[in-house]
Write a protein that holds these residues in place. Structure first.
Motif, PDB file in Angstrom:
ATOM      1  N   HIS A 221       0.845  -1.195   0.000  1.00  0.00           N
ATOM      2  CA  HIS A 221       0.000   0.000   0.000  1.00  0.00           C
ATOM      3  C   HIS A 221       0.883   1.249   0.000  1.00  0.00           C
ATOM      4  N   PHE A 222       0.795   2.039  -1.049  1.00  0.00           N
ATOM      5  CA  PHE A 222       1.531   3.299  -1.130  1.00  0.00           C
ATOM      6  C   PHE A 222       0.528   4.432  -0.936  1.00  0.00           C
ATOM      7  N   VAL A 223       0.644   5.162   0.164  1.00  0.00           N
ATOM      8  CA  VAL A 223      -0.398   6.131   0.540  1.00  0.00           C
ATOM      9  C   VAL A 223       0.068   7.582   0.439  1.00  0.00           C
ATOM     10  N   GLY A 224       1.264   7.819  -0.090  1.00  0.00           N
ATOM     11  CA  GLY A 224       1.754   9.191  -0.224  1.00  0.00           C
ATOM     12  C   GLY A 224       2.140   9.789   1.120  1.00  0.00           C
ATOM     13  N   TYR A 225       2.540  11.050   1.098  1.00  0.00           N
ATOM     14  CA  TYR A 225       2.908  11.718   2.347  1.00  0.00           C
ATOM     15  C   TYR A 225       1.695  11.886   3.254  1.00  0.00           C
ATOM     16  N   GLN A 226       1.899  11.653   4.523  1.00  0.00           N
ATOM     17  CA  GLN A 226       0.876  11.861   5.540  1.00  0.00           C
ATOM     18  C   GLN A 226       1.438  12.853   6.557  1.00  0.00           C
ATOM     19  N   TYR A 227       0.546  13.689   7.120  1.00  0.00           N
ATOM     20  CA  TYR A 227       1.008  14.734   8.020  1.00  0.00           C
ATOM     21  C   TYR A 227       0.135  14.796   9.271  1.00  0.00           C
ATOM     22  N   GLY A 228       0.701  15.343  10.340  1.00  0.00           N
ATOM     23  CA  GLY A 228      -0.057  15.660  11.544  1.00  0.00           C
ATOM     24  C   GLY A 228      -0.855  14.493  12.085  1.00  0.00           C
ATOM     25  N   GLN A 229      -2.116  14.772  12.432  1.00  0.00           N
ATOM     26  CA  GLN A 229      -2.968  13.770  13.048  1.00  0.00           C
ATOM     27  C   GLN A 229      -3.208  12.580  12.133  1.00  0.00           C
ATOM     28  N   GLN A 230      -3.247  12.825  10.838  1.00  0.00           N
ATOM     29  CA  GLN A 230      -3.433  11.737   9.877  1.00  0.00           C
ATOM     30  C   GLN A 230      -2.275  10.735   9.958  1.00  0.00           C
ATOM     31  N   LEU A 231      -1.060  11.259  10.091  1.00  0.00           N
ATOM     32  CA  LEU A 231       0.095  10.386  10.238  1.00  0.00           C
ATOM     33  C   LEU A 231       0.072   9.680  11.587  1.00  0.00           C
ATOM     34  N   ALA A 232      -0.295  10.392  12.645  1.00  0.00           N
ATOM     35  CA  ALA A 232      -0.382   9.779  13.972  1.00  0.00           C
ATOM     36  C   ALA A 232      -1.366   8.610  13.958  1.00  0.00           C
ATOM     37  N   GLU A 233      -2.496   8.780  13.294  1.00  0.00           N
ATOM     38  CA  GLU A 233      -3.480   7.698  13.217  1.00  0.00           C
ATOM     39  C   GLU A 233      -2.947   6.517  12.417  1.00  0.00           C
ATOM     40  N   LEU A 234      -2.160   6.806  11.387  1.00  0.00           N
ATOM     41  CA  LEU A 234      -1.564   5.724  10.603  1.00  0.00           C
ATOM     42  C   LEU A 234      -0.595   4.909  11.461  1.00  0.00           C
ATOM     43  N   TYR A 235       0.220   5.598  12.261  1.00  0.00           N
ATOM     44  CA  TYR A 235       1.101   4.885  13.191  1.00  0.00           C
ATOM     45  C   TYR A 235       0.280   3.968  14.109  1.00  0.00           C
ATOM     46  N   ALA A 236      -0.831   4.488  14.624  1.00  0.00           N
ATOM     47  CA  ALA A 236      -1.635   3.755  15.609  1.00  0.00           C
ATOM     48  C   ALA A 236      -2.279   2.502  15.022  1.00  0.00           C
ATOM     49  N   GLN A 237      -2.431   2.453  13.701  1.00  0.00           N
ATOM     50  CA  GLN A 237      -3.092   1.332  13.055  1.00  0.00           C
ATOM     51  C   GLN A 237      -2.145   0.183  12.727  1.00  0.00           C
ATOM     52  N   GLN A 238      -0.854   0.351  13.003  1.00  0.00           N
ATOM     53  CA  GLN A 238       0.142  -0.631  12.588  1.00  0.00           C
ATOM     54  C   GLN A 238       0.619  -1.484  13.760  1.00  0.00           C
ATOM     55  N   ASP A 239       1.347  -2.551  13.421  1.00  0.00           N
ATOM     56  CA  ASP A 239       1.913  -3.447  14.441  1.00  0.00           C
ATOM     57  C   ASP A 239       3.419  -3.263  14.610  1.00  0.00           C
ATOM     58  N   VAL A 240       4.110  -2.979  13.506  1.00  0.00           N
ATOM     59  CA  VAL A 240       5.576  -2.875  13.528  1.00  0.00           C
ATOM     60  C   VAL A 240       5.990  -1.768  12.566  1.00  0.00           C
TER      61      VAL A 240
END
Length: 347
Positions: A221-240
């Motif tokens: 999955h290539f999702v492009g640059y993510q910033y701010g809260q959007q990036l924080a939420e992406l971190y939270a959805q992952q395992d590693v």
């Protein structure tokens, strides 16, 4: 405080660092100016299009003549940095520098330029600096061995807006593995993407190698640059969090990941070995797949709590400010304990 840099409007570790320094300076009512290529006529650097090449170096020289700083900080070794360095030498003004990028290793990897040539240039460039900031002890030792002097360890921080509320992602069939950053060949992303059938892999970022990776790894999955809260939420959805690069000086995204509770899987090289505590906040291993698998056994909440106590932009600013305000003509090889006014283009 006056900063001269070849990169500021882009998304990378260098610009992130100085934007956060600017933010801290503003909160403390400290004057903080940045001179960067966007203030002048510029073009994208041909082999590195996210870097801007200043086409008006003499206008930068005139800007420095007009400002007449008593001291400045040269952030990068490109054309902007060269002009600032020559101006300081001619006007006998003190300056500090920073070593952000492992250009000898990058250029050897990408264009087979012998590292000794690049190191010779970088030794010359940094030789006159009162202090050269480096990100880690490993990087400091590397540069000491290459004949650099006056090296001070200068760590990094994580902004609160990049930290998600504590949460645990729902179980999934595959381990969810994230990488964030510039998508370029030297980041060694193939070493992660080859496991597209083993893990659920997400790459957040952009760069010159993106389309090639899309073609080779259709299940990533290539999702492009993510910033701010959007990036924080992406971190939270992952395992590693996987960091396959072998040539970074630090890897700011690793500490962002750890502050969000993600263990880091990486190779045992400069950058990861200075940031990751083996067996606690991540796994360093010659086999990236094994490192990722072993990371799922680590305590994410403990990683999150520890990382948030360690990485602070305020401490980063304090180290920088101390050496900017109190330059020394003697070698400094030990780390320290722990209103912005943007210059406008000349017409």
């Amino acid at each position: 405080m006056l900063i001269v840099t070849d990169t500021f409007q882009q998304t990378n570790g260098v610009s992130t660092t100085y934007k956060n320094l600017r933010r801290i300076a503003r909160s403390r009512n400290i004057r903080f100016r940045v001179l960067h290529p966007s203030l002048y006529r510029w073009m994208p650097l041909p082999f590195y299009p996210e870097i801007q090449l200043n086409l008006q170096p003499f206008r930068l020289w005139r800007t420095l003549n007009r400002l007449q700083p008593n001291q400045l900080h040269i952030a990068t070794e490109g054309l902007m940095g060269l002009v600032a360095r020559h101006w300081c030498k001619l006007n006998q003004k003190p300056y500090t520098t920073a070593y952000h990028t492992r250009f000898p290793e990058y250029l050897a990897l990408m264009w087979r330029i012998p590292p000794r040539w690049t190191y010779a240039y970088l030794r010359w460039f940094h030789r006159g600096a009162l202090t050269t900031f480096v990100t880690t002890e490993s990087m400091r030792q590397t540069l000491l061995n290459q004949g650099f002097h006056h090296l001070v360890i200068w760590s990094r921080g994580v902004s609160e807006q990049l930290i998600s509320p504590s949460q645990t992602p729902l179980p999934a069939d595959k381990l969810r593995v994230l990488n964030v950053g510039r998508v370029s060949k030297e980041k060694n992303l193939d070493a992660l993407c080859i496991y597209q059938d083993v893990f659920d892999i997400t790459i957040a970022g952009n760069g010159p190698y993106l389309e090639a990776l899309r073609q080779k790894y259709p299940r990533v999955h290539f999702v492009g640059y993510q910033y701010g809260q959007q990036l924080a939420e992406l971190y939270a959805q992952q395992d590693v969090f996987a960091f396959p690069s072998r040539t970074d000086t630090f890897g700011l995204v690793m500490i962002e990941a750890m502050c969000n509770g993600l263990p880091v899987a990486a190779f045992d090289v400069t950058g990861p070995r200075d940031v990751v505590e083996q067996g606690f906040s991540g796994i360093l291993h010659h086999d990236l797949k094994q490192a990722i698998i072993r990371c799922q056994m680590l305590d994410k909440q403990a990683i999150r709590q520890t990382a948030r106590s360690l990485w602070s932009w305020a401490h980063c600013f304090d180290t920088f400010h101390h050496h900017y305000q109190k330059p020394s003509t003697q070698a400094v090889d030990m780390p320290l304990p722990a209103r912005h006014d943007e210059c406008t283009p000349m017409r």
